[in-house]
Motif scaffolding. Structure first.
Motif, PDB file in Angstrom:
ATOM      1  N   GLU A  99      -0.261  12.483 -11.662  1.00  0.00           N
ATOM      2  CA  GLU A  99       0.720  11.435 -11.944  1.00  0.00           C
ATOM      3  C   GLU A  99       2.140  11.942 -11.755  1.00  0.00           C
ATOM      4  OE1 GLU A  99       0.128   9.286 -15.627  1.00  0.00           O
ATOM      5  OE2 GLU A  99      -2.046   9.371 -15.320  1.00  0.00           O
ATOM      6  N   ALA A 100       2.426  13.141 -12.238  1.00  0.00           N
ATOM      7  CA  ALA A 100       3.770  13.721 -12.079  1.00  0.00           C
ATOM      8  C   ALA A 100       4.089  13.892 -10.596  1.00  0.00           C
ATOM      9  CB  ALA A 100       3.852  15.060 -12.812  1.00  0.00           C
ATOM     10  N   TRP A 101       3.128  14.343  -9.825  1.00  0.00           N
ATOM     11  CA  TRP A 101       3.288  14.522  -8.384  1.00  0.00           C
ATOM     12  C   TRP A 101       3.609  13.186  -7.724  1.00  0.00           C
ATOM     13  CZ3 TRP A 101       3.550  18.357  -4.836  1.00  0.00           C
ATOM     14  CH2 TRP A 101       3.211  18.079  -3.510  1.00  0.00           C
ATOM     15  N   ALA A 102       2.819  12.156  -8.032  1.00  0.00           N
ATOM     16  CA  ALA A 102       3.019  10.839  -7.421  1.00  0.00           C
ATOM     17  C   ALA A 102       4.374  10.240  -7.810  1.00  0.00           C
ATOM     18  CB  ALA A 102       1.883   9.892  -7.820  1.00  0.00           C
ATOM     19  N   PHE A 105      -5.504  17.264 -15.288  1.00  0.00           N
ATOM     20  CA  PHE A 105      -5.648  16.820 -13.898  1.00  0.00           C
ATOM     21  C   PHE A 105      -4.900  15.502 -13.685  1.00  0.00           C
ATOM     22  CE2 PHE A 105      -9.958  19.035 -12.843  1.00  0.00           C
ATOM     23  CZ  PHE A 105      -9.299  20.210 -12.550  1.00  0.00           C
ATOM     24  N   PHE A 106      -5.104  14.552 -14.586  1.00  0.00           N
ATOM     25  CA  PHE A 106      -4.426  13.259 -14.449  1.00  0.00           C
ATOM     26  C   PHE A 106      -2.919  13.428 -14.575  1.00  0.00           C
ATOM     27  CE2 PHE A 106      -8.529  11.315 -14.598  1.00  0.00           C
ATOM     28  CZ  PHE A 106      -8.358  10.067 -14.016  1.00  0.00           C
ATOM     29  N   GLN A 107      -2.474  14.188 -15.554  1.00  0.00           N
ATOM     30  CA  GLN A 107      -1.035  14.384 -15.754  1.00  0.00           C
ATOM     31  C   GLN A 107      -0.379  15.040 -14.550  1.00  0.00           C
ATOM     32  OE1 GLN A 107      -1.160  16.614 -19.439  1.00  0.00           O
ATOM     33  NE2 GLN A 107      -0.992  14.768 -20.699  1.00  0.00           N
ATOM     34  N   THR A 108      -1.026  16.028 -13.974  1.00  0.00           N
ATOM     35  CA  THR A 108      -0.467  16.736 -12.814  1.00  0.00           C
ATOM     36  C   THR A 108      -0.348  15.806 -11.610  1.00  0.00           C
ATOM     37  OG1 THR A 108      -1.387  18.833 -13.597  1.00  0.00           O
ATOM     38  CG2 THR A 108      -0.772  18.714 -11.261  1.00  0.00           C
ATOM     39  N   VAL A 118       0.823  -1.209   0.000  1.00  0.00           N
ATOM     40  CA  VAL A 118       0.000   0.000   0.000  1.00  0.00           C
ATOM     41  C   VAL A 118       0.861   1.266   0.000  1.00  0.00           C
ATOM     42  CG1 VAL A 118      -1.771   1.286   1.278  1.00  0.00           C
ATOM     43  CG2 VAL A 118      -1.922  -1.185   1.100  1.00  0.00           C
ATOM     44  N   ALA A 119       2.032   1.201   0.609  1.00  0.00           N
ATOM     45  CA  ALA A 119       2.895   2.381   0.684  1.00  0.00           C
ATOM     46  C   ALA A 119       3.396   2.828  -0.687  1.00  0.00           C
ATOM     47  CB  ALA A 119       4.080   2.091   1.603  1.00  0.00           C
ATOM     48  N   SER A 120       3.262   1.976  -1.706  1.00  0.00           N
ATOM     49  CA  SER A 120       3.725   2.329  -3.058  1.00  0.00           C
ATOM     50  C   SER A 120       2.604   2.851  -3.949  1.00  0.00           C
ATOM     51  CB  SER A 120       4.362   1.106  -3.727  1.00  0.00           C
ATOM     52  OG  SER A 120       3.359   0.162  -4.078  1.00  0.00           O
ATOM     53  N   ILE A 121       1.399   3.001  -3.392  1.00  0.00           N
ATOM     54  CA  ILE A 121       0.214   3.334  -4.190  1.00  0.00           C
ATOM     55  C   ILE A 121      -0.281   4.745  -3.868  1.00  0.00           C
ATOM     56  CG2 ILE A 121      -2.141   2.665  -4.780  1.00  0.00           C
ATOM     57  CD1 ILE A 121      -1.412  -0.184  -3.809  1.00  0.00           C
ATOM     58  N   TYR A 122      -0.493   5.533  -4.918  1.00  0.00           N
ATOM     59  CA  TYR A 122      -1.050   6.876  -4.763  1.00  0.00           C
ATOM     60  C   TYR A 122      -2.504   6.851  -5.211  1.00  0.00           C
ATOM     61  CZ  TYR A 122      -0.893  11.883  -4.093  1.00  0.00           C
ATOM     62  OH  TYR A 122      -1.105  13.156  -3.606  1.00  0.00           O
ATOM     63  N   TYR A 123      -3.380   7.454  -4.408  1.00  0.00           N
ATOM     64  CA  TYR A 123      -4.823   7.417  -4.636  1.00  0.00           C
ATOM     65  C   TYR A 123      -5.316   8.747  -5.210  1.00  0.00           C
ATOM     66  CZ  TYR A 123      -9.805   7.079  -3.418  1.00  0.00           C
ATOM     67  OH  TYR A 123     -11.169   7.062  -3.447  1.00  0.00           O
ATOM     68  N   PHE A 124      -5.913   8.691  -6.399  1.00  0.00           N
ATOM     69  CA  PHE A 124      -6.542   9.851  -7.017  1.00  0.00           C
ATOM     70  C   PHE A 124      -7.982   9.899  -6.515  1.00  0.00           C
ATOM     71  CE2 PHE A 124      -3.773   9.734 -11.135  1.00  0.00           C
ATOM     72  CZ  PHE A 124      -2.647   9.982 -10.375  1.00  0.00           C
ATOM     73  N   SER A 125      -8.250  10.821  -5.627  1.00  0.00           N
ATOM     74  CA  SER A 125      -9.549  10.845  -4.958  1.00  0.00           C
ATOM     75  C   SER A 125     -10.699  11.234  -5.863  1.00  0.00           C
ATOM     76  CB  SER A 125      -9.497  11.786  -3.763  1.00  0.00           C
ATOM     77  OG  SER A 125      -8.469  11.388  -2.897  1.00  0.00           O
ATOM     78  N   GLU A 126     -10.535  12.320  -6.608  1.00  0.00           N
ATOM     79  CA  GLU A 126     -11.587  12.692  -7.550  1.00  0.00           C
ATOM     80  C   GLU A 126     -11.090  13.726  -8.528  1.00  0.00           C
ATOM     81  OE1 GLU A 126     -12.984  14.287  -4.112  1.00  0.00           O
ATOM     82  OE2 GLU A 126     -11.264  15.453  -4.714  1.00  0.00           O
ATOM     83  N   GLY A 132       7.858   9.192  -5.578  1.00  0.00           N
ATOM     84  CA  GLY A 132       8.356   7.820  -5.570  1.00  0.00           C
ATOM     85  C   GLY A 132       7.300   6.732  -5.540  1.00  0.00           C
ATOM     86  N   PHE A 133       6.046   7.082  -5.777  1.00  0.00           N
ATOM     87  CA  PHE A 133       4.996   6.058  -5.810  1.00  0.00           C
ATOM     88  C   PHE A 133       5.090   5.271  -7.114  1.00  0.00           C
ATOM     89  CE2 PHE A 133       3.557   8.992  -2.633  1.00  0.00           C
ATOM     90  CZ  PHE A 133       3.007   8.167  -1.671  1.00  0.00           C
ATOM     91  N   ARG A 134       4.733   3.982  -7.057  1.00  0.00           N
ATOM     92  CA  ARG A 134       4.873   3.105  -8.228  1.00  0.00           C
ATOM     93  C   ARG A 134       3.550   2.783  -8.923  1.00  0.00           C
ATOM     94  NH1 ARG A 134       8.082   0.682  -4.351  1.00  0.00           N
ATOM     95  NH2 ARG A 134       6.727  -1.119  -4.221  1.00  0.00           N
ATOM     96  N   GLN A 135       2.438   3.075  -8.260  1.00  0.00           N
ATOM     97  CA  GLN A 135       1.128   2.834  -8.856  1.00  0.00           C
ATOM     98  C   GLN A 135       0.203   4.009  -8.529  1.00  0.00           C
ATOM     99  OE1 GLN A 135      -0.659  -1.219  -8.394  1.00  0.00           O
ATOM    100  NE2 GLN A 135       0.997  -1.471  -6.919  1.00  0.00           N
ATOM    101  N   ALA A 136      -0.730   4.266  -9.426  1.00  0.00           N
ATOM    102  CA  ALA A 136      -1.801   5.231  -9.171  1.00  0.00           C
ATOM    103  C   ALA A 136      -3.121   4.485  -9.297  1.00  0.00           C
ATOM    104  CB  ALA A 136      -1.741   6.381 -10.171  1.00  0.00           C
ATOM    105  N   VAL A 137      -4.046   4.786  -8.401  1.00  0.00           N
ATOM    106  CA  VAL A 137      -5.353   4.130  -8.424  1.00  0.00           C
ATOM    107  C   VAL A 137      -6.443   5.165  -8.166  1.00  0.00           C
ATOM    108  CG1 VAL A 137      -4.383   1.938  -7.613  1.00  0.00           C
ATOM    109  CG2 VAL A 137      -5.378   3.519  -5.953  1.00  0.00           C
TER     110      VAL A 137
END
Length: 192
Positions: A119-122, A114-117, A90-98, A126-131
């Motif tokens: 993703e670049a932030w995550a 919004f998605f690009q910004t 879970v520590a490797s996952i960044y959550y896109f809330s809305e 150092g996050f490896r996944q976005a959900v």
């Protein structure tokens, strides 16, 4: 003149009411059908500014808020949101809330930004996944507009795929409801 801005804690205070009102307005639409309150929304938005590594991105037309997008590490969400991801790192996952966008500004590339910004932030963190997750409603729901198009194609073009068997649970008051009910939300994911 459209502009996208990433907020710091200090900067968002001036726009908190506008951001909260936009969330209420957009989430009233199908499929969310959310009957929200300004006080709850303002408190909710504050969590992203207080969260370690949280992000709030907003779109403006001149000084009018027309869109908002948020995110934070998935590990900072409650177990009902983490769901089946608890079996993963879970520590490797960044959550896109809305991502919510005023109807008049859709189809102009703001959602892509919004998605690009986020993703670049995550990635930078150092996050490896976005959900993210989207509410699941039955195909024959009484309030489903005849011309409703799900966002699946938009999300797929951003590189996300549906994560079968992975769900979140969230509760909110539906329009016309008397009490909050629990909803199931389907997860989508992408390697960063």
């Amino acid at each position: 003149m459209l502009r996208i801005q990433t907020f710091t804690r200090k900067e968002i205070v001036a726009y908190l009411d506008d951001l909260a009102q936009l969330r209420i307005s957009v989430f009233r639409e199908y499929p969310y059908l959310y009957d929200g309150s300004l006080d709850y929304e303002k408190e909710y938005l504050q969590t992203f500014l207080e969260a370690k590594d949280g992000i709030v991105v907003a779109a403006f037309d001149k000084n009018q808020v027309v869109g908002i997008s948020t995110g934070l590490p998935l590990a900072q969400e409650p177990a009902s949101v983490i769901g089946q991801w608890a079996t993963e790192d879970v520590a490797s996952i960044y959550y896109f809330s809305e991502s919510v966008l005023d109807r008049d500004y859709r189809g102009q590339g703001i959602g892509v930004q919004f998605f690009q910004t986020r993703e670049a932030w995550a990635r930078e963190l150092g996050f490896r996944q976005a959900v993210f997750c989207g509410v699941v409603r039955p195909d024959n729901h009484l309030l489903k507009p005849v011309d409703y198009l799900p966002l699946d194609q938009f999300w797929q073009k951003r590189g996300f795929t549906k994560k079968e068997g992975y769900f979140a649970e969230m509760s909110w008051l539906d329009i016309g409801g008397e009490e909050e009910t629990t909803k199931i939300l389907q997860y989508w994911w992408k390697a960063l």
